[in-house]
Design a protein around this motif. Sequence first.
Motif, PDB file in Angstrom:
ATOM      1  N   HIS A   7     -16.568  35.297  51.695  1.00 42.66           N
ATOM      2  CA  HIS A   7     -15.307  36.047  51.623  1.00 42.66           C
ATOM      3  C   HIS A   7     -15.201  37.055  52.759  1.00 42.66           C
ATOM      4  CE1 HIS A   7     -11.737  37.842  50.006  1.00 42.66           C
ATOM      5  NE2 HIS A   7     -12.314  38.978  49.677  1.00 42.66           N
ATOM      6  N   ASN A   8     -14.037  37.066  53.390  1.00 42.38           N
ATOM      7  CA  ASN A   8     -13.684  38.102  54.369  1.00 42.38           C
ATOM      8  C   ASN A   8     -12.875  39.157  53.621  1.00 42.38           C
ATOM      9  OD1 ASN A   8     -12.978  37.921  57.849  1.00 42.38           O
ATOM     10  ND2 ASN A   8     -12.431  39.643  56.536  1.00 42.38           N
ATOM     11  N   ALA A   9     -13.493  40.297  53.331  1.00 40.64           N
ATOM     12  CA  ALA A   9     -12.852  41.331  52.511  1.00 40.64           C
ATOM     13  C   ALA A   9     -11.792  42.080  53.300  1.00 40.64           C
ATOM     14  CB  ALA A   9     -13.896  42.304  51.975  1.00 40.64           C
ATOM     15  N   TYR A  10     -10.769  42.527  52.600  1.00 37.49           N
ATOM     16  CA  TYR A  10      -9.640  43.222  53.210  1.00 37.49           C
ATOM     17  C   TYR A  10      -9.908  44.722  53.320  1.00 37.49           C
ATOM     18  CZ  TYR A  10      -7.122  38.869  52.306  1.00 37.49           C
ATOM     19  OH  TYR A  10      -6.741  37.555  52.282  1.00 37.49           O
ATOM     20  N   ARG A  13      -8.136  47.013  49.550  1.00 40.46           N
ATOM     21  CA  ARG A  13      -8.559  46.148  48.447  1.00 40.46           C
ATOM     22  C   ARG A  13      -7.363  45.680  47.626  1.00 40.46           C
ATOM     23  NH1 ARG A  13     -12.584  44.931  44.675  1.00 40.46           N
ATOM     24  NH2 ARG A  13     -11.882  45.054  42.523  1.00 40.46           N
ATOM     25  N   GLU A  16      -6.966  39.655  45.519  1.00 40.85           N
ATOM     26  CA  GLU A  16      -7.876  38.601  45.958  1.00 40.85           C
ATOM     27  C   GLU A  16      -9.326  39.073  45.915  1.00 40.85           C
ATOM     28  OE1 GLU A  16      -8.620  35.996  50.015  1.00 40.85           O
ATOM     29  OE2 GLU A  16      -6.580  36.635  49.497  1.00 40.85           O
ATOM     30  N   ASP A  17      -9.568  40.294  46.379  1.00 40.82           N
ATOM     31  CA  ASP A  17     -10.928  40.834  46.319  1.00 40.82           C
ATOM     32  C   ASP A  17     -11.406  40.939  44.870  1.00 40.82           C
ATOM     33  OD1 ASP A  17     -11.288  41.455  49.195  1.00 40.82           O
ATOM     34  OD2 ASP A  17      -9.653  42.855  48.846  1.00 40.82           O
ATOM     35  N   GLU A  21     -14.740  39.075  43.006  1.00 40.97           N
ATOM     36  CA  GLU A  21     -15.739  39.797  42.223  1.00 40.97           C
ATOM     37  C   GLU A  21     -15.832  39.247  40.794  1.00 40.97           C
ATOM     38  OE1 GLU A  21     -14.906  43.935  42.436  1.00 40.97           O
ATOM     39  OE2 GLU A  21     -15.201  44.052  44.614  1.00 40.97           O
ATOM     40  N   VAL A  38     -20.464  37.967  53.037  1.00 44.00           N
ATOM     41  CA  VAL A  38     -19.230  38.751  53.123  1.00 44.00           C
ATOM     42  C   VAL A  38     -19.146  39.457  54.465  1.00 44.00           C
ATOM     43  CG1 VAL A  38     -17.884  40.634  52.105  1.00 44.00           C
ATOM     44  CG2 VAL A  38     -19.210  39.112  50.620  1.00 44.00           C
ATOM     45  N   HIS A  40     -16.365  42.260  56.377  1.00 44.06           N
ATOM     46  CA  HIS A  40     -15.308  43.191  55.988  1.00 44.06           C
ATOM     47  C   HIS A  40     -14.456  43.526  57.200  1.00 44.06           C
ATOM     48  CE1 HIS A  40     -13.275  46.658  54.259  1.00 44.06           C
ATOM     49  NE2 HIS A  40     -13.788  46.335  53.077  1.00 44.06           N
ATOM     50  N   HIS A  81     -13.473  31.864  49.917  1.00 44.73           N
ATOM     51  CA  HIS A  81     -12.219  32.471  49.465  1.00 44.73           C
ATOM     52  C   HIS A  81     -11.321  32.828  50.647  1.00 44.73           C
ATOM     53  CE1 HIS A  81     -13.005  32.796  45.117  1.00 44.73           C
ATOM     54  NE2 HIS A  81     -14.277  32.832  45.491  1.00 44.73           N
ATOM     55  N   ASN A  82     -11.793  33.624  51.564  1.00 47.72           N
ATOM     56  CA  ASN A  82     -10.976  34.012  52.721  1.00 47.72           C
ATOM     57  C   ASN A  82     -11.842  33.982  53.973  1.00 47.72           C
ATOM     58  OD1 ASN A  82      -8.845  35.123  54.313  1.00 47.72           O
ATOM     59  ND2 ASN A  82      -9.752  37.140  54.089  1.00 47.72           N
TER      60      ASN A  82
END
Length: 384
Positions: A7-10, A13, A16-17, A21, A38, A40, A81-82
């Motif tokens: 996942h590439n976290a935004y 938040r 999607e995040d 989780e 991950v 970020h 996910h992303n």
Amino acid sequence: MRILIVHNAYQQRGGEDAVVESETQLLRSRGHDVRAFVRHNNEIEGMGKGALAQQTWWSRESVERIDQSMSGWHPDIVHVHNTFPLISPSIYWAVARKGIPVVQTLHNFRLICPQAMFLLEGRICEDCVGHSTWRSVTRGCYRKSKLQSAVLTGMLSLHRSIGTYKNKVTRYIALNDFCRRKFVEGGLPADKVVIKPNFVDYAAPQGTERDGFLFVGRLSAEKGTGVLAEAARQVPEVCLRIAGTGPEAHQLQDVPNANMLGALGGDDVRQQMETATALVLPSIWYENFPRTLVEAYAAGLPVIGSRLGALEELIEDGVTGLLFEPGNADDLASKIRWAHSNATAMAEMGCRARAHYENNFTATRNYEQLISIYEEAIAAARSE
């Protein structure tokens, strides 16, 4: 089962995040060996435009790092996910080289619309569906920037041309029928796109007294903040509670019957949902599957939403909520007024919403669906 979550976290938040989780916790609670790779978006700070564009198109750093994540630990499945912008689709190739199946959840429409929301100047736009996305460059669809739109379009064009999306992903997860149809129209292989909705794990509500209407989410244009503000002014007798912040907050700050609660934590949101008459979802874009909707159903809260995209499927008009014409503040005000005057009918809709949640959106049901998709992907990879 050994599962690697990617996942590439935004920076800000969002839902999607939270979904990432929740699914990770769900899998671990069932005894699976789950690890996470991950990156970020805070890493973008100080990064030059050229370097960021390169990361977006093909990130060598992500390839090296995911190889390290899998070194000495061979996952059975990699669930992505992303990947935008730092991880990039290059990781699909890194995973494929090891013969591991990839599952990709489609949380937004970025693979077929660089702007990700099918929204142009406040209107639905599907001009790029099934076509090249270069129109987005001339229009500056992504963040009103032709340069950034060109980077995104370049990424999509590159990976379409080399077969990344068709050949390196074993299964895609769409969140509902509407989204699945759009992705297939956009070129994803129909036999690889399956459906699994979002979920929450909520006990039954306590049956407290309900009053007022609730909005939960980012106060931004695509969420219909302007429509909500205009409708609220037409029903001054109704209390509207606003849980969220965002760039369009000013539209509601001078509305007398709008109670601005600010950003709330999960427990506080749930408390608000268990005491409201209805949740209002006035979005003007194609929502994929707003987490707030399933939270509302779990809380026995009917939803008043736009008759648009997936919301038209997810809300059964007169059964689990009410639908109104998207962007039409008069129609929204009419539905709120009716709901305010028909508390018994809304309570009955709330009971049906909770039953719909128990049948479709619980943690147990979601776990069964997710594992079934993983097993299907593993079997497909072995047969290739």
